[in-house]
Write a protein that holds these residues in place. Structure first.
Motif, PDB file in Angstrom:
ATOM      1  N   ARG A 235      -6.200  13.944  -2.545  1.00 14.45           N
ATOM      2  CA  ARG A 235      -5.792  12.609  -2.381  1.00 14.45           C
ATOM      3  C   ARG A 235      -4.526  12.100  -2.924  1.00 14.45           C
ATOM      4  NH1 ARG A 235     -10.043   9.212  -5.607  1.00 14.45           N
ATOM      5  NH2 ARG A 235      -8.791   7.435  -4.966  1.00 14.45           N
TER       6      ARG A 235
ATOM      7  N   VAL B 101      -8.350  13.409  -9.423  1.00 10.51           N
ATOM      8  CA  VAL B 101      -9.143  13.414  -8.469  1.00 10.51           C
ATOM      9  C   VAL B 101      -8.630  14.761  -7.538  1.00 10.51           C
ATOM     10  CG1 VAL B 101      -8.445  11.099  -8.089  1.00 10.51           C
ATOM     11  CG2 VAL B 101      -6.361  12.647  -7.616  1.00 10.51           C
ATOM     12  N   SER B 102      -8.858  14.737  -6.157  1.00  7.51           N
ATOM     13  CA  SER B 102      -9.221  15.798  -5.295  1.00  7.51           C
ATOM     14  C   SER B 102      -7.211  15.670  -4.959  1.00  7.51           C
ATOM     15  CB  SER B 102     -10.001  15.475  -4.613  1.00  7.51           C
ATOM     16  OG  SER B 102      -9.572  16.772  -3.256  1.00  7.51           O
TER      17      SER B 102
ATOM     18  N   VAL C 179      -1.722   9.450  -5.750  1.00  7.20           N
ATOM     19  CA  VAL C 179      -2.992   8.622  -5.392  1.00  7.20           C
ATOM     20  C   VAL C 179      -3.316   8.260  -4.118  1.00  7.20           C
ATOM     21  CG1 VAL C 179      -6.059   8.352  -6.096  1.00  7.20           C
ATOM     22  CG2 VAL C 179      -4.042   9.712  -8.033  1.00  7.20           C
ATOM     23  N   ILE C 180      -3.633   8.755  -3.077  1.00  2.25           N
ATOM     24  CA  ILE C 180      -4.472   7.757  -1.918  1.00  2.25           C
ATOM     25  C   ILE C 180      -6.003   7.863  -2.083  1.00  2.25           C
ATOM     26  CG2 ILE C 180      -2.017   8.293  -0.798  1.00  2.25           C
ATOM     27  CD1 ILE C 180      -3.948  10.843   0.441  1.00  2.25           C
ATOM     28  N   PRO C 181      -6.967   7.009  -1.351  1.00  2.00           N
ATOM     29  CA  PRO C 181      -7.466   6.729  -0.739  1.00  2.00           C
ATOM     30  C   PRO C 181      -9.045   7.615  -0.217  1.00  2.00           C
ATOM     31  CG  PRO C 181      -6.417   4.607  -0.080  1.00  2.00           C
ATOM     32  CD  PRO C 181      -5.412   6.040  -0.355  1.00  2.00           C
ATOM     33  N   GLU C 182      -9.227   7.787   0.071  1.00  2.00           N
ATOM     34  CA  GLU C 182     -10.577   8.807   0.561  1.00  2.00           C
ATOM     35  C   GLU C 182      -9.718   8.874   1.369  1.00  2.00           C
ATOM     36  OE1 GLU C 182     -12.250  11.278  -1.096  1.00  2.00           O
ATOM     37  OE2 GLU C 182     -12.654  10.888  -2.850  1.00  2.00           O
ATOM     38  N   ARG C 183     -10.210   9.975   2.105  1.00  2.00           N
ATOM     39  CA  ARG C 183     -10.426  10.125   3.603  1.00  2.00           C
ATOM     40  C   ARG C 183     -11.184   9.228   4.654  1.00  2.00           C
ATOM     41  NH1 ARG C 183      -7.394  15.985   4.982  1.00  2.00           N
ATOM     42  NH2 ARG C 183      -5.900  15.952   4.144  1.00  2.00           N
TER      43      ARG C 183
ATOM     44  N   ALA D 101      -2.749  16.177  -9.386  1.00  4.08           N
ATOM     45  CA  ALA D 101      -4.647  15.867  -8.791  1.00  4.08           C
ATOM     46  C   ALA D 101      -5.701  16.616 -10.736  1.00  4.08           C
ATOM     47  CB  ALA D 101      -5.460  16.760  -7.456  1.00  4.08           C
TER      48      ALA D 101
ATOM     49  N   SER E 182      -0.477  12.060  -2.701  1.00  8.92           N
ATOM     50  CA  SER E 182       0.495  11.712  -1.455  1.00  8.92           C
ATOM     51  C   SER E 182       1.237  13.288  -1.201  1.00  8.92           C
ATOM     52  CB  SER E 182       1.087  10.598  -1.330  1.00  8.92           C
ATOM     53  OG  SER E 182       2.167  10.473   0.135  1.00  8.92           O
TER      54      SER E 182
END
Length: 206
Positions: A138, A134-135, A178-182, A129, A140
């Motif tokens: 985010r 990113v956080s 990296v995945i989209p924001e929750r 991250a 996977s």
């Protein structure tokens, strides 16, 4: 846990505004199952404002000096992350399998092994991250755990000197995970409908 809207209780002690020691009656159903239960039981009731609404929680952490009202409320909000961690361990690390050991000592050994593996993967996900800016939430877990476990499983022992370089490549690869924001979770107090095996009969038709 969240307090029900129709919770019946009597305030025994007030720690501060919105922070009480309460006494509640034990339900007749519980007493029927276990006649040895007392007529009442005590817990701590916490009221706090979250997103403009009053939230109420009951807890067994009655030491208001060690566990302040705000800390307990924040702990409840973190419960979902704990549930997510359990799901990740069961679905990704264990792959749906239960603990296989039969002796208590070996069960503990297997459990601690899972905990160590999970935290090591989470630590590497944090580095991923940071590299991706990113956080950590985010990244996977499914993809990161597969990649990290494969590295440990298939890295040749004779190439141990190259392991730091291989690990850095895995951390760099984390940018692909990296995945989209929750989305913001909604937790309405509603009863979920049970799936029906057969379609409902339409009585409006002749």
């Amino acid at each position: 846990m969240r307090a029900k809207d129709n919770l019946r209780y009597t305030v025994i002690k007030t720690f501060s505004e919105g922070d009480y020691l309460i006494q509640m009656p034990v339900s007749p159903q519980a007493q029927k199952k276990n006649p040895n239960l007392p007529a009442t039981w005590q817990a701590r009731l916490i009221e706090c404002r979250y997103e403009g609404k009053i939230r109420r929680y009951i807890t067994s952490l009655v030491d208001d000096k060690r566990f302040t009202k705000d800390k307990v409320a924040q702990l409840y909000l973190q419960r979902w992350e704990i549930e997510m961690a359990f799901r990740e361990i069961k679905s990704d690390l264990q792959q749906g399998l239960l603990l296989r050991s039969k002796l208590p000592q070996l069960v503990l050994q297997e459990f601690w092994g899972l905990m160590i593996a999970y935290n090591l993967i989470r630590r590497l996900m944090r580095y991923m991250a940071l590299r991706a800016n990113v956080s950590p939430l985010r990244i996977s877990f499914h993809m990161a755990s597969i990649t990290i476990v494969d590295l440990l499983r298939f890295a040749p022992l004779q190439a141990a000197g190259l392991f730091p370089k291989l690990l850095d490549a895995v951390i760099e690869e984390g940018k692909l995970f990296v995945i989209p924001e929750r989305r913001k979770r909604s937790c309405p107090r509603v009863v979920k409908g049970k799936p029906q095996k057969y379609p409902k009969k339409n009585t409006s038709q002749p």
